[in-house]
Design an enzyme around this catalytic site. Sequence first.
Site, PDB file in Angstrom:
ATOM      1  CB  THR A  12      59.033 -21.135  11.269  1.00 20.17           C
ATOM      2  OG1 THR A  12      59.770 -20.570  12.363  1.00 20.17           O
ATOM      3  CG2 THR A  12      58.008 -22.106  11.819  1.00 20.17           C
ATOM      4  N   GLY A  13      61.895 -22.527  11.618  1.00 20.93           N
ATOM      5  CA  GLY A  13      62.612 -23.472  12.468  1.00 20.93           C
ATOM      6  C   GLY A  13      62.322 -23.193  13.935  1.00 20.93           C
ATOM      7  CG  ASN A  14      60.996 -19.650  16.973  1.00 24.61           C
ATOM      8  OD1 ASN A  14      60.239 -20.143  17.781  1.00 24.61           O
ATOM      9  ND2 ASN A  14      61.735 -18.580  17.233  1.00 24.61           N
ATOM     10  CD  GLU A  41      65.828 -14.689   8.327  1.00 23.73           C
ATOM     11  OE1 GLU A  41      66.471 -13.817   8.948  1.00 23.73           O
ATOM     12  OE2 GLU A  41      65.007 -15.441   8.872  1.00 23.73           O
ATOM     13  CG  ASP A  70      62.037 -11.836   9.827  1.00 21.83           C
ATOM     14  OD1 ASP A  70      62.622 -12.931   9.925  1.00 21.83           O
ATOM     15  OD2 ASP A  70      62.613 -10.738   9.995  1.00 21.83           O
ATOM     16  CG  PHE A 146      59.174 -18.308  21.785  1.00 20.45           C
ATOM     17  CD1 PHE A 146      57.802 -18.239  21.634  1.00 20.45           C
ATOM     18  CD2 PHE A 146      59.973 -17.669  20.823  1.00 20.45           C
ATOM     19  CE1 PHE A 146      57.229 -17.557  20.556  1.00 20.45           C
ATOM     20  CE2 PHE A 146      59.418 -16.997  19.744  1.00 20.45           C
ATOM     21  CZ  PHE A 146      58.031 -16.950  19.612  1.00 20.45           C
ATOM     22  N   GLY A 147      61.858 -16.989  23.637  1.00 19.34           N
ATOM     23  CA  GLY A 147      62.652 -15.818  23.246  1.00 19.34           C
ATOM     24  C   GLY A 147      62.638 -14.719  24.305  1.00 19.34           C
ATOM     25  CG  ASP A 149      57.284 -14.378  24.839  1.00 18.46           C
ATOM     26  OD1 ASP A 149      57.136 -13.301  24.251  1.00 18.46           O
ATOM     27  OD2 ASP A 149      56.866 -15.464  24.385  1.00 18.46           O
ATOM     28  CE  LYS A 167      54.152 -14.073  22.358  1.00 21.67           C
ATOM     29  NZ  LYS A 167      55.334 -14.904  22.082  1.00 21.67           N
TER      30      LYS A 167
END
Length: 187
Positions: A12-14, A41, A70, A146-147, A149, A167
Amino acid sequence: MNPAFEKIVFVTGNAGKFSEIQAILASFGVEAIQNKGDYPEIQADDLEPIAAYSAKAAADDLGVPVMVDDSGIFIQALNGFPGPYSRFIEDRLGNPRVLLLMKNETNRDAYFKTVIAFCEPRKEPLTFSGTVEGKIAFEERGDGGFGFDPIFDYNGQTFGELGAEFKNTVSHRRRALDKFIEWMEKQ
Ligand code: ITT
């Protein structure tokens, strides 16, 4: 835990995903090792085939068992959008413009979904999914997570306000990982 699963490569790059998964796996005695490789992907309406394809590509290329994650947010009033396109929408629009799309919507229901795919080299991938239901907030709240959230309201507080530790006890990612861990423990 079976010694074969004491360490697992997570492609993952996240950074947000990695730190959540690292913490959850560590509590089960499994060490996650991040690989930031960029694997193809595919595009699909569901997360399962997307995760499965990437896991197989990475496992065959690296020659070791790998897992990928994913994920996406599915907003009911927008017919499940952005779903599998969540990354593209986060990058192009971001939370403020997702909130604008939701400005006149009274149905705020949404869910997050994670699909973990695990694959051993030259074998077929396995998938494990998890979801968590909540509501799209009216404004961004909290700087944890993140993202999406800060706009995902879970029983009155956003995941941004609740923070990673809480979380990790209820999230879509946790629920998918629980199934993966149950599988690992049976091997
Ligand atoms: P990798 O494919 O490298 O793992 P990515 O960020 O591209 O990283 P996804 O396609 O799965 O991963 O992510 C979809 C989008 O949803 C992306 O913008 C994430 O930041 C966001 N996202 C995923 N899980 C989330 C979570 O638990 N909370 C908030 N946003 C999340």
